[in-house]
Motif scaffolding. Structure first.
Motif, PDB file in Angstrom:
ATOM      1  N   LEU A 145      25.750  41.975  39.296  1.00 16.61           N
ATOM      2  CA  LEU A 145      26.971  42.641  39.709  1.00 16.61           C
ATOM      3  C   LEU A 145      27.985  42.579  38.588  1.00 16.61           C
ATOM      4  N   LEU A 146      28.691  43.679  38.393  1.00 22.86           N
ATOM      5  CA  LEU A 146      29.740  43.771  37.392  1.00 22.86           C
ATOM      6  C   LEU A 146      31.059  43.934  38.131  1.00 22.86           C
ATOM      7  N   ILE A 147      32.034  43.065  37.833  1.00 16.89           N
ATOM      8  CA  ILE A 147      33.251  43.004  38.647  1.00 16.89           C
ATOM      9  C   ILE A 147      34.489  42.986  37.763  1.00 16.89           C
ATOM     10  N   ASN A 148      35.459  43.849  38.095  1.00 19.28           N
ATOM     11  CA  ASN A 148      36.807  43.788  37.519  1.00 19.28           C
ATOM     12  C   ASN A 148      37.726  43.160  38.554  1.00 19.28           C
ATOM     13  N   ALA A 149      38.451  42.112  38.149  1.00 23.53           N
ATOM     14  CA  ALA A 149      39.200  41.333  39.142  1.00 23.53           C
ATOM     15  C   ALA A 149      40.597  40.916  38.685  1.00 23.53           C
ATOM     16  N   CYS A 150      41.203  41.645  37.743  1.00 21.08           N
ATOM     17  CA  CYS A 150      42.582  41.352  37.321  1.00 21.08           C
ATOM     18  C   CYS A 150      42.746  39.908  36.848  1.00 21.08           C
ATOM     19  N   VAL A 151      41.762  39.388  36.120  1.00 24.67           N
ATOM     20  CA  VAL A 151      41.847  38.030  35.572  1.00 24.67           C
ATOM     21  C   VAL A 151      41.700  38.060  34.056  1.00 24.67           C
ATOM     22  N   ASN A 152      41.965  39.244  33.449  1.00 26.89           N
ATOM     23  CA  ASN A 152      41.829  39.429  32.000  1.00 26.89           C
ATOM     24  C   ASN A 152      40.415  39.135  31.511  1.00 26.89           C
ATOM     25  N   LYS A 153      39.447  39.350  32.396  1.00 24.66           N
ATOM     26  CA  LYS A 153      38.040  39.205  32.044  1.00 24.66           C
ATOM     27  C   LYS A 153      37.212  40.186  32.869  1.00 24.66           C
ATOM     28  N   LEU A 154      36.153  40.670  32.254  1.00 27.03           N
ATOM     29  CA  LEU A 154      35.117  41.405  32.971  1.00 27.03           C
ATOM     30  C   LEU A 154      34.051  40.395  33.346  1.00 27.03           C
ATOM     31  N   LEU A 155      33.676  40.366  34.626  1.00 21.97           N
ATOM     32  CA  LEU A 155      32.791  39.322  35.138  1.00 21.97           C
ATOM     33  C   LEU A 155      31.414  39.885  35.470  1.00 21.97           C
ATOM     34  N   LEU A 156      30.378  39.195  35.028  1.00 22.44           N
ATOM     35  CA  LEU A 156      29.000  39.571  35.343  1.00 22.44           C
ATOM     36  C   LEU A 156      28.381  38.461  36.180  1.00 22.44           C
ATOM     37  N   TYR A 157      27.933  38.810  37.387  1.00 19.69           N
ATOM     38  CA  TYR A 157      27.328  37.849  38.308  1.00 19.69           C
ATOM     39  C   TYR A 157      25.849  38.132  38.488  1.00 19.69           C
ATOM     40  N   ARG A 158      25.103  37.077  38.785  1.00 19.27           N
ATOM     41  CA  ARG A 158      23.696  37.188  39.138  1.00 19.27           C
ATOM     42  C   ARG A 158      23.574  37.104  40.656  1.00 19.27           C
ATOM     43  N   VAL A 159      22.781  37.992  41.251  1.00 20.45           N
ATOM     44  CA  VAL A 159      22.518  37.963  42.686  1.00 20.45           C
ATOM     45  C   VAL A 159      21.296  37.087  42.927  1.00 20.45           C
ATOM     46  N   VAL A 160      21.427  36.067  43.780  1.00 14.89           N
ATOM     47  CA  VAL A 160      20.360  35.076  43.871  1.00 14.89           C
ATOM     48  C   VAL A 160      19.631  35.048  45.208  1.00 14.89           C
ATOM     49  N   ASP A 161      20.108  35.762  46.233  1.00 16.36           N
ATOM     50  CA  ASP A 161      19.348  35.770  47.480  1.00 16.36           C
ATOM     51  C   ASP A 161      19.618  37.047  48.262  1.00 16.36           C
ATOM     52  N   ASN A 162      18.961  37.159  49.426  1.00 20.74           N
ATOM     53  CA  ASN A 162      19.034  38.378  50.231  1.00 20.74           C
ATOM     54  C   ASN A 162      20.330  38.521  51.019  1.00 20.74           C
ATOM     55  N   GLU A 163      21.207  37.521  50.925  1.00 15.82           N
ATOM     56  CA  GLU A 163      22.504  37.618  51.593  1.00 15.82           C
ATOM     57  C   GLU A 163      23.630  37.892  50.612  1.00 15.82           C
ATOM     58  N   PHE A 165      33.657  38.471  29.915  1.00 21.31           N
ATOM     59  CA  PHE A 165      34.019  39.122  28.663  1.00 21.31           C
ATOM     60  C   PHE A 165      35.530  39.357  28.657  1.00 21.31           C
ATOM     61  N   PRO A 166      36.235  38.995  27.603  1.00 20.47           N
ATOM     62  CA  PRO A 166      37.692  39.140  27.586  1.00 20.47           C
ATOM     63  C   PRO A 166      38.139  40.595  27.466  1.00 20.47           C
ATOM     64  N   ILE A 167      38.986  41.026  28.368  1.00 19.29           N
ATOM     65  CA  ILE A 167      39.650  42.322  28.292  1.00 19.29           C
ATOM     66  C   ILE A 167      41.075  42.146  28.810  1.00 19.29           C
ATOM     67  N   GLN A 168      41.921  43.111  28.548  1.00 21.08           N
ATOM     68  CA  GLN A 168      43.265  43.084  29.109  1.00 21.08           C
ATOM     69  C   GLN A 168      43.228  43.707  30.496  1.00 21.08           C
ATOM     70  N   HIS A 169      43.362  42.872  31.507  1.00 21.92           N
ATOM     71  CA  HIS A 169      43.335  43.359  32.887  1.00 21.92           C
ATOM     72  C   HIS A 169      44.141  42.411  33.764  1.00 21.92           C
ATOM     73  N   GLY A 170      45.387  42.803  34.023  1.00 25.45           N
ATOM     74  CA  GLY A 170      46.252  41.979  34.841  1.00 25.45           C
ATOM     75  C   GLY A 170      46.718  42.613  36.121  1.00 25.45           C
ATOM     76  N   SER A 171      46.785  43.958  36.169  1.00 30.13           N
ATOM     77  CA  SER A 171      47.341  44.599  37.368  1.00 30.13           C
ATOM     78  C   SER A 171      46.754  45.961  37.695  1.00 30.13           C
ATOM     79  N   GLN A 172      46.277  46.717  36.712  1.00 28.87           N
ATOM     80  CA  GLN A 172      45.798  48.080  36.956  1.00 28.87           C
ATOM     81  C   GLN A 172      44.424  48.075  37.636  1.00 28.87           C
TER      82      GLN A 172
END
Length: 448
Positions: free
Chosen positions: A335-353, A362-369
């Protein structure tokens, strides 16, 4: 590579108003179910870490999460738990950051030649600029499914545009008019004959993409702003909608009615939605920093809440994107997630739930948009794999998710405001990006 020059601007398109037909039936093709072995990319979606409501999360990368994983040979579609077990077995035997060498991997690299990932995602410059929505932000844009030339975008001016990029010159094919408020999100049907859109006017609209007619309008029963939508990938008669009163709702667009049992409530305004490729798990992100996973009943459309992850308390989850596996050598559901934490987050899915483990950030400028990001659509023959994201510094960034250091592969400059969304066409020859000023830029990739 820095791209600055533009090749012309598209003139403002003449508006195409059309009669509204409230009760016209909608015919939407159902998606075909393909074997897992043929699936090279996931649908929009993401997963949740085990345990609910954990407050602030530590964004330090898991040292074992650096690098590619083992190959999946005969794992049934959606069997995330078994895949995770296979991956963990590989971790125990290989140093962090290493790839899994196979004869197939080496053969695929030989087919690709010696070009690096950076060279593969080099861009020759701006192919075209669309400015029909200038002065109003364009929060979302997306190429049509498996299509090189059709691109759509929505605007806070209350309209949507469908553009055709070939044959030249690129033009606005049709403008979709009817919403009485800013358009917040939209989605193409699998066959590209229908677009659904949501608006702050509290309505979901279904559009004919050929002539721009509004086929049906579905009002939110709570009268609240509608903020996001997505099609159920295996049944395009069903659309999931999120609103400003914290509710999710499954809607049958053929009838315009809510699906019984297809509703749930989050902790905040629902900002982002995504399914996994089989359509069995739905993820929803809200403006309080939470991501929820839901088990989707394919027969009835019922939603069952499964997991919750608090990415960062109070940080809006503006984008969720899912992929079955990232590359031929890193076959983790991700999963790739933008969450207004000045980082782009990549998660691994580990189960069926939908349980998540943080893999990289990854560092990016993301605080409010409300920024969005995507996985590159083609499975790469090269070592590594790319993701693309907008940023509040008016740039488009490409990151190699398998590179431990200096992960930036490319950076495109040319926008005059925060870049809100990005989209590749099906063969990656063109990339589209949109910003807060209403500009849509089409970037042409260098031909090798």
């Amino acid at each position: 590579m820095i791209c600055r020059s533009a090749v012309g601007r598209a003139g403002r398109s003449r508006d195409h108003a059309s009669p509204f037909r409230q009760n016209e039936p909608v015919r939407v093709s159902h998606a075909l179910v393909f074997p897992a072995s043929l699936c090279v990319c996931g649908s929009h979606g993401c997963c949740l870490a085990a345990g609910a409501g954990s407050g602030r999360k530590d964004f330090e990368e898991d040292p074992r999460a650096q690098g590619a994983r083992g190959h999946r040979r005969s794992v049934s579609r959606g069997s995330y738990q078994l895949q995770a077990q296979m991956n963990r077995a590989v971790y125990d035997e290989r140093p962090p950051g290493s790839l899994v060498p196979t004869s197939v991997a080496e053969a695929s690299r030989a087919m690709a030649g010696d070009t690096t990932l950076s060279e593969n995602y080099a861009f020759a410059g701006m192919h075209h600029i669309f400015d029909q929505h200038v002065d109003s932000a364009v929060p979302r844009l997306q190429f049509a499914n498996d299509d090189k030339r059709l691109l759509a975008c929505c605007s806070l001016d209350g309209t949507l545009s469908i553009m055709t990029l070939s044959p030249p010159p690129p033009t606005v094919k049709v403008t979709l008019k009817g919403h009485a408020g800013p358009v917040t999100d939209f989605a193409w049907s699998l066959s590209n004959d229908i677009i659904v859109s949501t608006s702050k006017d509290g309505t979901l609209r279904i559009w004919n993409t050929e002539d721009g007619r509004c086929i049906r309008e579905v009002a939110d029963p709570e009268g609240s702003e509608l903020l996001c939508c997505t099609f159920q990938p295996m049944n395009n008669n069903l659309t999931v909608v999120g609103n400003s009163k914290h509710h999710l709702q499954v809607v049958n667009i053929s009838t315009g009615k809510k699906v019984k049992g297809g509703s749930s409530k989050l902790t905040g305004r629902v900002l982002s939605l995504s399914f996994d490729a089989p359509g069995k798990i739905l993820w929803a992100g809200d403006d309080r920093g939470s991501i929820f996973s839901f088990i989707f009943d394919m027969a009835t459309g019922k939603l069952t809440k499964a997991k919750r992850l608090v990415v960062n308390e109070g940080s809006p989850i503006s984008s969720i994107s899912a992929r079955s596996w990232i590359s031929r050598e890193a076959r983790d559901p991700s999963l790739l997630i933008n969450a207004c934490v000045n980082k782009l987050l990549l998660y691994r899915v580990v189960d069926n739930e939908g349980t998540l483990q943080l893999k990289r950030s990854f560092p990016i400028q993301h605080g409010s948009q409300p920024l969005h990001s995507i996985f590159c659509p083609l499975m790469s023959f090269r070592q590594g794999a790319c993701v693309v994201t907008g940023s509040e510094d008016a740039c488009v960034y490409f990151f190699d998710v398998e590179r431990n250091t200096k992960a930036i592969v490319n950076k495109l400059q040319g926008h005059s405001g925060p870049v809100l969304d990005v989209s590749f066409n099906c063969d990656e020859s063109l990339l589209a990006s949109s910003d807060t000023t209403g500009m849509v830029i089409i970037w042409r990739r260098e031909q090798k």
